[in-house]
Structure formats: C-alpha cells, structure tokens
Design an enzyme around this catalytic site. Structure first.
Site, mmCIF file in Angstrom:
data_model
loop_
_atom_site.group_PDB
_atom_site.id
_atom_site.type_symbol
_atom_site.label_atom_id
_atom_site.label_comp_id
_atom_site.label_asym_id
_atom_site.label_seq_id
_atom_site.Cartn_x
_atom_site.Cartn_y
_atom_site.Cartn_z
ATOM 1 N N LYS A 1 9.788 -1.984 -6.611
ATOM 2 C CA LYS A 1 11.054 -0.736 -7.121
ATOM 3 C C LYS A 1 12.246 -2.217 -7.379
ATOM 4 C CE LYS A 1 9.388 3.608 -6.246
ATOM 5 N NZ LYS A 1 9.602 5.254 -5.899
ATOM 6 N N TYR B 1 7.267 8.658 -14.985
ATOM 7 C CA TYR B 1 7.297 9.487 -13.988
ATOM 8 C C TYR B 1 7.633 10.763 -15.220
ATOM 9 C CZ TYR B 1 9.035 6.793 -9.833
ATOM 10 O OH TYR B 1 8.378 5.576 -9.098
ATOM 11 N N ASN C 1 13.746 3.501 -1.897
ATOM 12 C CA ASN C 1 12.238 3.133 -1.139
ATOM 13 C C ASN C 1 11.164 2.814 -1.778
ATOM 14 O OD1 ASN C 1 11.056 4.539 -3.557
ATOM 15 N ND2 ASN C 1 10.223 6.441 -2.608
ATOM 16 N N HIS D 1 6.282 1.469 -5.068
ATOM 17 C CA HIS D 1 5.258 2.516 -5.667
ATOM 18 C C HIS D 1 4.153 2.575 -5.654
ATOM 19 C CE1 HIS D 1 3.853 5.680 -8.944
ATOM 20 N NE2 HIS D 1 2.933 4.583 -9.086
ATOM 21 N N GLU E 1 -1.429 4.390 -15.412
ATOM 22 C CA GLU E 1 -0.443 3.572 -14.487
ATOM 23 C C GLU E 1 -0.492 2.180 -14.882
ATOM 24 O OE1 GLU E 1 0.944 4.539 -10.897
ATOM 25 O OE2 GLU E 1 1.465 7.131 -11.906
HETATM 26 P P1 ADP Z 1 6.868 9.420 -4.188
HETATM 27 O O1 ADP Z 1 7.106 8.348 -4.919
HETATM 28 O O2 ADP Z 1 6.051 9.099 -3.053
HETATM 29 O O3 ADP Z 1 4.338 9.256 -4.606
HETATM 30 P P2 ADP Z 1 7.371 11.296 -6.091
HETATM 31 O O4 ADP Z 1 5.609 10.879 -6.792
HETATM 32 O O5 ADP Z 1 7.597 12.743 -5.116
HETATM 33 O O6 ADP Z 1 7.396 10.596 -4.115
HETATM 34 O O7 ADP Z 1 8.067 10.647 -6.414
HETATM 35 C C1 ADP Z 1 9.018 9.518 -7.609
HETATM 36 C C2 ADP Z 1 9.778 8.832 -6.708
HETATM 37 O O8 ADP Z 1 11.432 9.270 -7.020
HETATM 38 C C3 ADP Z 1 10.122 8.496 -5.298
HETATM 39 O O9 ADP Z 1 9.245 7.602 -5.066
HETATM 40 C C4 ADP Z 1 11.285 9.035 -4.907
HETATM 41 O O10 ADP Z 1 12.059 7.131 -5.903
HETATM 42 C C5 ADP Z 1 12.204 9.228 -6.342
HETATM 43 N N1 ADP Z 1 12.700 10.406 -5.938
HETATM 44 C C6 ADP Z 1 11.665 11.869 -5.238
HETATM 45 N N2 ADP Z 1 12.270 12.638 -4.468
HETATM 46 C C7 ADP Z 1 13.856 12.259 -4.648
HETATM 47 C C8 ADP Z 1 15.034 12.760 -4.572
HETATM 48 N N3 ADP Z 1 14.897 14.328 -3.719
HETATM 49 N N4 ADP Z 1 16.250 12.348 -4.567
HETATM 50 C C9 ADP Z 1 16.125 10.742 -4.774
HETATM 51 N N5 ADP Z 1 14.849 10.622 -5.858
HETATM 52 C C10 ADP Z 1 13.456 10.507 -5.306
#
Ligand code: ADP
Length: 169
Positions: free
Chosen positions: A29, A69, A132, A135, A146
């Site tokens: 990211k 997303y 974070n 992805h 994807e």
């Molecule tokens: P992952 O990336 O671990 O598969 P998710 O699919 O639940 O997690 O969410 C996608 C992305 O959305 C996360 O990696 C993060 O960047 C963002 N995200 C998820 N939950 C939150 C939150 N509560 N606040 C801000 N960003 C979030």
C-alpha cells in the site's frame, strides 16, 4: 520408456500451472512504498518460496480502489480507505503456488497491526489498521478476481523458477 514416464509425470503439473494453480494478489500500500519498505516486503514472499508472476509500481485510480474494496463500501471507514489507497503509488504483485493465499495471509498478519504477531509483516512494520502497509487476497477466488482487476492481459510472466525442485518434492 524411462523418458516417457518422466514426460508423463511432468506434463500434468505444467497444465495445472498455467490455468488452475492458486494465485494471490499482494499489494504494498502507499504507506509501505513511502516508508521505503518495498524491498523488505517483497523479500519475505520471495524467501518463502512462492513464484512471482507479476509486479508493477502503479498509481491506482479511484474507481479501481472502489471496485477492489467493494465489499466494504457500507463501512464508515470506506471513504478514508479509498483516499489512502489512492494517495500514492502501490506495488501490485501476483504470487503463485499451492496454499499461497492462506500462507500469504499468515506472513502478512492480522488486519490490526497491534494484534498482528511479531514476525509477520504488519506485526513487525506497522501500528495502525488504517496504515497496515500490505494487502493479501482472502480466498483463492478473490486472488483470481483481484489479479484480473489489477493486471492487464500480458502483464503476467509465464516462467518456471530453477528453485522449484528444491522447494517442491
Ligand atoms: P484485510 O486487509 O486484513 O483483509 P479487511 O478486508 O477487513 O482486512 O479490510 C481491508 C482494509 O481496510 C484493511 O487492510 C485496512 O486497510 C482497512 N480497514 C479495515 N478496517 C478498518 C478500520 N476500522 N479503520 C480503518 N481502516 C480499516
């Protein structure tokens, strides 16, 4: 006849490799790119032993981020998430191998870096869910979806690594 046996053993795997093998879409990211973590993150997948099929530095348009997303579009953080993903270039990768989707999720760690185990990418390199760094696809079907979304026809390489016989018995 020994030779024929060898060919027969090798060719089914080749056919599987070109169509049915599992692939994961892994993306560094914008925070990971800005923080100079590209080499570090790629290195973890490379060392693990999966096969790199596609790689590019890419500025993501808003529509693509929204499509990627789309399952999260009702969530309160969705607009911020789209701003974040489009805030700078990302590194798009396609990695291949049996079990790559689940294995990559383990290497990446929990969504919230404060909950991610040490040794994982997020556990070692990040502190906030909204930053974070990486992805990874959450299912083999989403891996396919994807990769089709982020890569154009011809951007994936067809190749075999000389390491394969040292990784897969
Ligand atoms: P992952 O990336 O671990 O598969 P998710 O699919 O639940 O997690 O969410 C996608 C992305 O959305 C996360 O990696 C993060 O960047 C963002 N995200 C998820 N939950 C939150 C939150 N509560 N606040 C801000 N960003 C979030």
């Amino acid at each position: 006849s020994g030779r024929a046996t060898r060919v027969a053993r090798v060719s089914p795997r080749r056919i599987v490799a070109s169509s049915d093998v599992e692939q994961s879409y892994i993306m560094i990211k914008p925070d990971g790119v800005q923080r100079g973590l590209v080499g570090e993150i790629i290195s973890r997948f490379e060392k693990k032993g999966f096969l790199l099929k596609g790689l590019k530095l890419f500025q993501c348009p808003k529509e693509l981020a929204q499509e990627h997303y789309k399952d999260l579009k009702e969530r309160p953080f969705f607009p911020k998430l789209i701003d974040y993903i489009t805030s700078g270039p990302v590194i798009c990768m396609a990695w291949e191998g049996d079990g790559v989707v689940a294995s990559a999720r383990k290497l990446i760690g929990a969504t919230n870096p404060l909950q991610a185990e040490p040794g994982t990418i997020r556990g070692d390199l990040a502190v906030q869910t909204g930053r974070n760094v990486v992805h990874g696809s959450d299912s083999p079907d989403n891996g396919k979806r994807e990769i089709a979304l982020w890569f154009k026809e011809g951007e994936l390489a067809q190749w075999e690594s000389v390491q394969t016989p040292w990784l897969i018995e």
